[in-house]
Design an enzyme around this catalytic site. Structure first.
Site, PDB file in Angstrom:
ATOM      1  N   CYS A 148     -64.481 -28.898  28.594  1.00  0.00           N
ATOM      2  CA  CYS A 148     -65.111 -27.569  28.686  1.00  0.00           C
ATOM      3  C   CYS A 148     -66.493 -27.669  29.308  1.00  0.00           C
ATOM      4  O   CYS A 148     -66.971 -26.727  29.945  1.00  0.00           O
ATOM      5  CB  CYS A 148     -65.305 -26.965  27.299  1.00  0.00           C
ATOM      6  SG  CYS A 148     -63.810 -26.759  26.357  1.00  0.00           S
ATOM      7  N   HIS A 185     -58.164 -21.275  25.619  1.00  0.00           N
ATOM      8  CA  HIS A 185     -58.094 -21.645  27.040  1.00  0.00           C
ATOM      9  C   HIS A 185     -57.005 -22.699  27.169  1.00  0.00           C
ATOM     10  O   HIS A 185     -56.827 -23.523  26.261  1.00  0.00           O
ATOM     11  CB  HIS A 185     -59.420 -22.256  27.538  1.00  0.00           C
ATOM     12  CG  HIS A 185     -60.539 -21.277  27.660  1.00  0.00           C
ATOM     13  ND1 HIS A 185     -61.816 -21.553  27.236  1.00  0.00           N
ATOM     14  CD2 HIS A 185     -60.582 -20.036  28.177  1.00  0.00           C
ATOM     15  CE1 HIS A 185     -62.600 -20.517  27.481  1.00  0.00           C
ATOM     16  NE2 HIS A 185     -61.875 -19.577  28.045  1.00  0.00           N
ATOM     17  N   GLU A 188     -61.213 -16.676  33.366  1.00  0.00           N
ATOM     18  CA  GLU A 188     -62.016 -17.638  32.599  1.00  0.00           C
ATOM     19  C   GLU A 188     -62.276 -18.915  33.394  1.00  0.00           C
ATOM     20  O   GLU A 188     -62.629 -19.959  32.834  1.00  0.00           O
ATOM     21  CB  GLU A 188     -61.334 -17.933  31.267  1.00  0.00           C
ATOM     22  CG  GLU A 188     -61.121 -16.695  30.398  1.00  0.00           C
ATOM     23  CD  GLU A 188     -62.319 -16.334  29.511  1.00  0.00           C
ATOM     24  OE1 GLU A 188     -62.938 -17.243  28.957  1.00  0.00           O
ATOM     25  OE2 GLU A 188     -62.613 -15.130  29.381  1.00  0.00           O
TER      26      GLU A 188
HETATM   27  O1  SUG Z   1     -65.687 -19.260  25.256  1.00  0.00           O
HETATM   28  N1  SUG Z   1     -67.406 -20.845  22.633  1.00  0.00           N
HETATM   29  C1  SUG Z   1     -66.782 -20.921  23.942  1.00  0.00           C
HETATM   30  C2  SUG Z   1     -66.099 -22.261  24.138  1.00  0.00           C
HETATM   31  C3  SUG Z   1     -65.612 -22.447  25.540  1.00  0.00           C
HETATM   32  C4  SUG Z   1     -64.797 -23.674  25.707  1.00  0.00           C
HETATM   33  N2  SUG Z   1     -64.413 -23.828  27.052  1.00  0.00           N
HETATM   34  C5  SUG Z   1     -63.220 -24.287  27.473  1.00  0.00           C
HETATM   35  N3  SUG Z   1     -62.188 -24.405  26.666  1.00  0.00           N
HETATM   36  N4  SUG Z   1     -63.084 -24.562  28.721  1.00  0.00           N
HETATM   37  C6  SUG Z   1     -65.786 -19.792  24.135  1.00  0.00           C
HETATM   38  O2  SUG Z   1     -65.092 -19.436  23.173  1.00  0.00           O
HETATM   39  C7  SUG Z   1     -68.818 -19.856  20.924  1.00  0.00           C
HETATM   40  C8  SUG Z   1     -70.211 -19.269  20.821  1.00  0.00           C
HETATM   41  C9  SUG Z   1     -70.566 -18.897  19.413  1.00  0.00           C
HETATM   42  O3  SUG Z   1     -69.694 -18.565  18.623  1.00  0.00           O
HETATM   43  O4  SUG Z   1     -71.781 -18.920  19.097  1.00  0.00           O
HETATM   44  C10 SUG Z   1     -68.285 -19.889  22.348  1.00  0.00           C
HETATM   45  O5  SUG Z   1     -68.648 -19.069  23.151  1.00  0.00           O
END
Ligand code: SUG
Length: 441
Positions: free
Chosen positions: A365, A242, A174
């Site tokens: 993020c 994460h 990730e």
């Molecule tokens: O991968 N949300 C992302 C958020 C990522 C956050 N990044 C870090 N923590 N570095 C994920 O879960 C949600 C999309 C949706 O539900 O429409 C989403 O992909």
């Protein structure tokens, strides 16, 4: 040599929506089906970038990806004209279509893991694009992310690009969201902290230890300064999908929740062995619960060294936090206590990135950190390194092309696809990217 940290934020794309795609990400699940505001989302992101520039920080961006991903839908058996593909997918596989519309490349902490040149055996900056194998909507980002990084960091002597790790979830990676660097200054050799997970009782772990080890090998890191630590199951099950939801590293400081790691004492000892200078600033669970941490995202802040006379070493540090962490009284009190104490963190800056937060993406993020020497920065594509005027041009582009309301039903509308591609065409024109996206090829 002078080194500087650049934050490459994800420019938020025109299809930003709430489809509830990420199991284990509580914000994504709870906002499923809500109306989003892509225009506001992108402008919030750009305002954060402008704010960081005003603090004297280096700021770049990565372009959004072309969505809906017609290439993916075609590979999965949908055929006909572009409009017919959207109509057919909407009718028979609306969830699949939603996956192919996600604007999730905005969270560039998941784009790649980066090792700056002072840390690598060959003295080059290394990038490994994350395979994001755990979620379908994110896995389809990797190919275009690799293309974007190669486009921006296009200089063989300075930049080495590693493709996404093979093997799907066996090597689930990730990116920088589970990685931190500790160093006495940006240009000093750094220690690398890789945090991996094992499935919890409620939620699956996305980052695999095997993947972190492979990235460290790719990047030719010094094993004596590389640490692999297991995330706690309690944090994962509380919604820390994460590790950057429960901790952040910068310079000499590791700022984290007490319950971040499965074996806290062993983890801290290993980190101290790799980075003897480290200052660990911890939030005790008695003051901030894991639930508070996940709701407020206080650890998903950008911990940054504010510039001073030299190469950024020894300057004071600021936390760039989401406004949600100002609204939780326990979290706010802990943050105020932290800056009042004797440690390098002495400034709090709150930013509104609510549109992204509602999908589980905070300030940290939204950015990929890349530490570059002056020569390396000079070798990067200057169109992706921002100043105030370039941010204004991107804001104008957003205002000209983005909707201010998108519901799940809009994803089935072929007109929305055409609008999105018109926006991406205008962006490639603005940035001189040529036929960069799949829909242009
Ligand atoms: O991968 N949300 C992302 C958020 C990522 C956050 N990044 C870090 N923590 N570095 C994920 O879960 C949600 C999309 C949706 O539900 O429409 C989403 O992909």
């Amino acid at each position: 040599m002078t080194y500087r940290e650049y934050n490459f934020d994800g420019l938020i794309g025109p299809t930003h929506n709430y489809a509830g795609l990420s199991f284990g990400n509580l914000a994504s699940a709870s906002n499923k089906g809500a109306a989003s505001n892509p225009r506001e989302a992108a402008l919030q992101g750009l305002a954060k970038m402008r704010g960081n520039l005003e603090l004297g920080l280096g700021q770049g961006f990565l372009p959004p990806q072309d969505r809906p991903s017609l290439k993916t839908l075609r590979a999965l058996g949908f055929s006909g004209t572009d409009r017919e593909i959207i109509e057919k997918a909407a009718k028979t596989e609306p969830r699949l279509l939603a996956n192919c519309c996600a604007a999730s490349s905005m969270w560039t902490a998941n784009a790649a893991t980066v090792a700056p040149s002072p840390d690598t055996a060959d003295g080059a900056v290394h990038f490994t694009t994350a395979n994001l194998a755990a979620n379908f909507h994110r896995a389809i980002e990797a190919e275009t992310t690799a293309r974007a990084l190669a486009h921006i960091f296009d200089h063989e002597a300075h930049f080495v690009h590693h493709p996404p790790l093979p093997g799907g979830v066996h090597f689930g990676d990730e990116g920088a969201a589970n990685h931190g660097r500790l160093a006495e200054s940006h240009g000093a050799p750094g220690a690398h902290l890789f945090v991996y997970g094992e499935d919890g009782a409620r939620f699956p772990a996305r980052q695999k230890r095997l993947a972190s080890e492979a990235v460290a090998r790719n990047h030719r890191l010094d094993p004596a300064r590389t640490v692999f630590v297991k995330q706690s199951r309690a944090a994962l099950d509380a919604g820390a999908f994460h590790n950057d939801v429960v901790g952040v590293a910068n310079g000499t400081v590791l700022f984290l929740h007490e319950q971040s790691f499965e074996d806290r004492e062993a983890a801290c000892a290993a980190i101290r062995a790799a980075a003897p200078f480290v200052e660990i600033v911890e939030a005790p669970a008695s003051k901030v619960t894991l639930e508070d941490a996940v709701k407020s995202y206080l650890f998903n802040s950008q911990l940054v060294t504010l510039p001073d006379a030299d190469d950024g070493a020894g300057g004071e540090m600021a936390l760039i936090l989401p406004t949600e962490s100002e609204e939780n009284p326990r979290v706010k009190a802990f943050l105020e206590e932290t800056v009042a104490r004797n440690n390098p963190i002495n400034r709090l800056v709150f930013r509104n990135v609510r549109e992204s937060m509602r999908n589980g993406g905070g300030p940290a993020c939204l950015r990929l950190r890349v530490v570059l020497s002056a020569a390396e920065a000079g070798a990067a594509n200057p169109r992706f390194i921002l100043d105030g005027a370039k941010i204004s041009a991107l804001e104008d582009w957003v205002r000209a092309h983005y909707r201010d309301r998108v519901t799940p039903d809009d994803l089935s509308d072929p007109d929305f696809m055409e609008e999105s591609f018109a926006a991406m065409q205008a962006l490639t024109d603005l940035l001189g990217m040529g036929a960069f996206y799949d829909f242009q090829r």
